[in-house]
Structure formats: C-alpha cells, structure tokens
Design a protein around this motif. Structure first.
Motif, PDB file in Angstrom:
ATOM      1  N   ARG A   3      31.708  33.297   0.679  1.00 38.75           N
ATOM      2  CA  ARG A   3      30.975  33.985  -0.391  1.00 38.75           C
ATOM      3  C   ARG A   3      29.550  34.334   0.034  1.00 38.75           C
ATOM      4  O   ARG A   3      29.086  35.457  -0.163  1.00 38.75           O
ATOM      5  CB  ARG A   3      30.953  33.101  -1.638  1.00 38.75           C
ATOM      6  CG  ARG A   3      30.262  33.757  -2.822  1.00 38.75           C
ATOM      7  CD  ARG A   3      30.354  32.893  -4.071  1.00 38.75           C
ATOM      8  NE  ARG A   3      29.684  31.616  -3.884  1.00 38.75           N
ATOM      9  CZ  ARG A   3      30.284  30.433  -3.974  1.00 38.75           C
ATOM     10  NH1 ARG A   3      31.575  30.385  -4.211  1.00 38.75           N
ATOM     11  NH2 ARG A   3      29.615  29.316  -3.810  1.00 38.75           N
ATOM     12  N   GLU A   4      28.861  33.388   0.629  1.00 38.29           N
ATOM     13  CA  GLU A   4      27.465  33.621   1.011  1.00 38.29           C
ATOM     14  C   GLU A   4      27.359  34.632   2.150  1.00 38.29           C
ATOM     15  O   GLU A   4      26.504  35.520   2.126  1.00 38.29           O
ATOM     16  CB  GLU A   4      26.804  32.296   1.418  1.00 38.29           C
ATOM     17  CG  GLU A   4      26.642  31.302   0.282  1.00 38.29           C
ATOM     18  CD  GLU A   4      25.779  31.836  -0.847  1.00 38.29           C
ATOM     19  OE1 GLU A   4      24.830  32.598  -0.551  1.00 38.29           O
ATOM     20  OE2 GLU A   4      26.052  31.500  -2.008  1.00 38.29           O
ATOM     21  N   CYS A   5      28.215  34.520   3.159  1.00 37.89           N
ATOM     22  CA  CYS A   5      28.139  35.450   4.299  1.00 37.89           C
ATOM     23  C   CYS A   5      28.512  36.868   3.869  1.00 37.89           C
ATOM     24  O   CYS A   5      27.896  37.841   4.313  1.00 37.89           O
ATOM     25  CB  CYS A   5      29.069  34.975   5.422  1.00 37.89           C
ATOM     26  SG  CYS A   5      28.505  33.468   6.257  1.00 37.89           S
ATOM     27  N   THR A   6      29.492  36.992   2.984  1.00 38.08           N
ATOM     28  CA  THR A   6      29.852  38.321   2.486  1.00 38.08           C
ATOM     29  C   THR A   6      28.719  38.922   1.682  1.00 38.08           C
ATOM     30  O   THR A   6      28.421  40.123   1.792  1.00 38.08           O
ATOM     31  CB  THR A   6      31.128  38.241   1.626  1.00 38.08           C
ATOM     32  OG1 THR A   6      32.189  37.668   2.397  1.00 38.08           O
ATOM     33  CG2 THR A   6      31.542  39.618   1.150  1.00 38.08           C
ATOM     34  N   GLY A   7      28.060  38.085   0.862  1.00 38.73           N
ATOM     35  CA  GLY A   7      26.927  38.575   0.085  1.00 38.73           C
ATOM     36  C   GLY A   7      25.786  39.057   0.962  1.00 38.73           C
ATOM     37  O   GLY A   7      25.165  40.101   0.703  1.00 38.73           O
ATOM     38  N   LYS A   8      25.518  38.339   2.030  1.00 37.36           N
ATOM     39  CA  LYS A   8      24.440  38.745   2.938  1.00 37.36           C
ATOM     40  C   LYS A   8      24.816  40.014   3.712  1.00 37.36           C
ATOM     41  O   LYS A   8      23.969  40.893   3.936  1.00 37.36           O
ATOM     42  CB  LYS A   8      24.122  37.604   3.906  1.00 37.36           C
ATOM     43  CG  LYS A   8      23.361  36.440   3.262  1.00 37.36           C
ATOM     44  CD  LYS A   8      23.057  35.363   4.284  1.00 37.36           C
ATOM     45  CE  LYS A   8      22.084  34.317   3.719  1.00 37.36           C
ATOM     46  NZ  LYS A   8      22.627  33.618   2.543  1.00 37.36           N
ATOM     47  N   LEU A   9      26.071  40.114   4.126  1.00 39.36           N
ATOM     48  CA  LEU A   9      26.507  41.332   4.817  1.00 39.36           C
ATOM     49  C   LEU A   9      26.482  42.541   3.879  1.00 39.36           C
ATOM     50  O   LEU A   9      26.193  43.665   4.308  1.00 39.36           O
ATOM     51  CB  LEU A   9      27.919  41.137   5.373  1.00 39.36           C
ATOM     52  CG  LEU A   9      28.024  40.253   6.612  1.00 39.36           C
ATOM     53  CD1 LEU A   9      29.474  39.890   6.900  1.00 39.36           C
ATOM     54  CD2 LEU A   9      27.408  40.947   7.827  1.00 39.36           C
TER      55      LEU A   9
END
Length: 462
Positions: free
Chosen positions: A195-201
């Motif tokens: 969730r966090e990595c997708t949000g940052k990408l």
C-alpha cells in the motif's frame, strides 16, 4: 519502560484485530493474522514530527478549469493500445497482473523497446531478476536499445532517486510485491508495504508526469495479491489471462480511467516473444471441423471488436448415475438455463444426457448474445445433424423461449462476411431494424422470434 501494544494484522486485507483468530473478520481468509507490536513512544514521536505543508493548492470553479490536451504515448503494439484506450496517458499508474508464465515481463520488455525507440529513455526496474537475467531475455526477444536502462533495486527511495536522475519517458517496476519502504518494519509483499509503495509511486507518477507500469503477483484465486485498495489506487488494471494454458494470451482491462473496460488484446506466444493476433476471428475458427454435428460459429462482441468463435457441444447418453454438465469458456449457470428452455419449449429430453460445452481457442465469453449459438450446438449434437459451414448464429434467449435482440448487429455481420459466411440466423428484433443492403452483400438473413423456430428453420422440424 516504553509501553507497547499488540495488534494482529491480516496479511491479505490489512484488517487489525485485538486478538488472534483463525479467520480474518475483514476478508474471511484463514490463518492470515500476524502479530504486530507498536511502541507508543515511537508512534507519538512520529505524530509530533508531522508538519503541515502549504502547497498553494486551492479549490477552483469547474467552469474555470482548463483541460490540458495530453498526447498519449503510442506503444507500437496495437493490441496494447486498444486495451489502454489509445495509448499510455502521461502520469498514469498502470497495474498488470497474471499467473506465472503468462508473459507479463515479456510484454513489458517489448513495450520498453518500442517506447525507447520512439520517445526516449525507459527505466526498467527489476526487483526480482538480476541485470544479466534481464539481458538474456532481451537477447531472446531481440530487444536492443540504447535508451532502455535496466536498474535492479528493491528499496523504494533508491528507485525514486534513479527516476529523478534519469528522467525517463516510462518506468516499469517488476514487481510491486518485492519493493519495500525502509521506514516500515514489515516485510516486502505485506499489505502495509504494498500500500505505501504504491502510494508513493502514484505520487511520483503524478508529480513528474511519468507513466509507471507495475507488475502484480496473483493469488491462487486469480486476483492480484495485496490489499484490494491497490486496484483502487491505480489508474488502469490489466489482467493477462492464460488460465487454460492455451496458445493465445488474452489481455483484459478490469479498470481503466482513460478508456473502455470491455476491450481485449490477443497475443500469441512465440519463441521470439509475444506476437499480436490482428485477426483473431480467423485464428479461432481456422481449425473448425467441417460437416461435424455440434459445431456452431457465433460472433461475440468484446468491447468494440466483433470476434467469431466456435461453440462446440457434445451430448451422449449418461451411463453412470446422474448426467454431467461440463462447460469451458461459458458460464455454467447460463448453460443450465438454456437446457431448461430447450426441454420446456422444444420438448427435447436432455435429462439423461451428458452435455459438454466448449468455446474453442480458450476464449471466455460472458455476453448473452452467445445463447442461441449454444442452443443450436446442443440441438445439432443431440439430433446428430451437421450445420452448413457458412452459417452463423447469434441471439439472447429468455426464459419464455423468446430470442432477444443483440447490440451492434451490423458490425458482427460485416466481420463474418469478410470470412466467407453467407447465412445468418439472428433475432427478429434485429432483422426489423437492420441497416444493411442484403442484396449487395449477397447474404441470407433469417429472423426468429422463438427458439423453437430453429427446428423448423434448420433441422426440418424433426
């Protein structure tokens, strides 16, 4: 001593519980709750560090907002362009999933070559393979481009720094489940990390205006692994389907903010990579047996594209207890409905028959316009009567035995006419509103209102 609190977090959906349970109350999965320990002092420090940032972003009246005309990036792969709605929108976040071995990485490597040749730099982030492994696959696919950069990393901030330094036209991350954010102690692939990595990408793609492709692993049920929120965050969700291990790979769009979700792209896996199937109708019916009972050609509609498929039916007397009903490529419940209509309105005794329905080529058909084709195939096999080779059948069947009209009938007939079909059985509702010159096309079209009319029209009322 710092107080710590214990929570149990579901690895599938992110649901938090105060105590461990065998089944997650959020998604219903079994044995997915894992223990997480939170330090209250650390949480308090993180909250105190948060600073309100003034971005200068203000609300604006909608009639004062100007729309920027962004040119899509043409992928050089027409089937992929079709599914994406005409090309890649700058700044979009696209998620592509599929079972292992379907060709996701192959397709994206070929895409990288095309974009690099036409527009400039492409960054291919491989978090699962080394640079040498990617190079081996590129050599097999004959992909060689000085604007294609391969970068191996799993740390998100390392990837972000490389993206900003290189400033590419396209970024591909293979895969999102192996990327991690070091600020969180959970392992890569966990709900929080995904969730966090997708949000940052997503923020990186929007702020830099760079389209980003993410490869997603799938679960045993066929859905993309990770929280369901993942599919809501991205702009486009694509599925590469090869469940039945057929020759063809089908690319479907489950979500698309920039185009239709009904379009499909069809590819064939060759030694040198994925090859586009530009005329799928011819591929799906080219091996159709001639003069064999139980074989019917139906023009189904996938998005705006009519595709001719072969529907096969096989009926045989059941010798062992209850008869079986096997289907491949069509909904099993829809076939049960059609069988009930045939028994009720045509008087066909099918209760003691084993019935098998198959859509040749591995296509999965969901539209109801295939109903009449299934019914005719069953009748043909049951009566052991072959249908004319140039006959095409389509229509939706209702519970009262009526044959209902279908959409885009002209497009379907034109597609069939190009492949040599001259006889058509269609719903009467379509025939009355047909905008075609039948004499110029040199075809015969028969309209029917009830499914019982098929016996009189084709099988001589036997």
């Amino acid at each position: 001593m710092a107080k710590k609190k214990v929570r149990y977090v579901c690895e599938e959906c992110g649901y938090e519980a105060l105590k461990w349970n065998g089944q997650c109350a959020g998604c219903g999965s079994w044995n997915t709750l894992v223990e997480k320990i939170y330090d209250k002092k650390e949480e308090k420090k993180k909250k105190q560090k948060k600073v309100k940032i003034k971005t200068g972003n203000k609300s604006q009246q909608i009639d004062q907002i100007t729309t920027a005309t962004t040119n899509r990036l043409k992928t050089g792969i027409s089937e992929l362009n079709r599914v994406l709605g005409g090309g890649i929108v700058p700044g979009s976040l696209i998620l592509i999933g599929g079972a292992p071995g379907t060709g996701k990485s192959t397709l994206l490597l070929q895409l990288s070559h095309q974009i690099g040749s036409k527009y400039g730099k492409v960054l291919y982030v491989s978090a699962e393979e080394s640079k040498h492994q990617v190079k081996l696959r590129a050599d097999r696919l004959q992909v060689s481009n000085s604007d294609l950069y391969v970068f191996t990393a799993t740390d998100y901030f390392t990837i972000e720094e490389e993206v900003k330094d290189l400033d590419p036209e396209l970024v591909i991350v293979d895969s999102i489940q192996t990327i991690y954010d070091p600020d969180y102690d959970s392992v890569p692939g966990s709900v929080k990390q995904v969730r966090e990595c997708t949000g940052k990408l997503m923020r990186l793609a929007k702020t830099e205006g760079i389209p980003v492709f993410l490869v997603g692993h799938v679960t045993k049920e066929g859905s993309i692994a990770g929280p369901k929120m993942l599919e809501h965050m991205v702009d486009v969700v694509l599925y590469f389907d090869n469940e039945q291990q057929q020759l063809y790979r089908i690319l479907r769009s489950a979500k698309n903010r920039y185009g239709s979700t009904n379009e499909i792209g069809i590819f064939e896996m060759k030694q040198k990579g994925l090859i586009e199937v530009l005329n799928p109708s011819q591929h799906f019916i080219t091996e159709r047996p001639k003069g064999v009972p139980g074989s019917v050609i139906v023009p189904c509609l996938e998005g705006t594209r009519p595709i001719l498929v072969e529907v096969q039916a096989l009926t045989s007397t059941a010798n062992y207890g209850s008869p079986t009903r096997m289907t491949s490529g069509v909904d099993h419940r829809r076939v049960s409905l059609i069988l009930a209509v045939l028994e009720k309105h045509l008087g066909l005794y099918l209760q003691g028959e084993d019935i098998n329905i198959n859509v040749a080529g591995g296509m999965q058909i969901e539209e109801p316009g295939i109903d009449l084709g299934i019914a005719v195939a069953i009748i043909s096999s049951f009566r052991d009567l072959a249908l004319p080779d140039d006959l095409l059948v389509l229509g939706e069947i209702g519970l009262a035995g009526e044959v209902r009209a279908v959409s885009r009938i002209e497009n379907r007939i034109h597609e069939a006419r190009k492949l040599g079909f001259n006889q058509f059985i269609i719903p009467e509702g379509n025939l009355s509103s047909l905008e075609l010159d039948v004499d110029d096309l040199e075809i015969e079209i028969f309209g029917i209102e009830q499914v019982s009319d098929v016996l009189d029209l084709i099988l001589g009322g036997e």
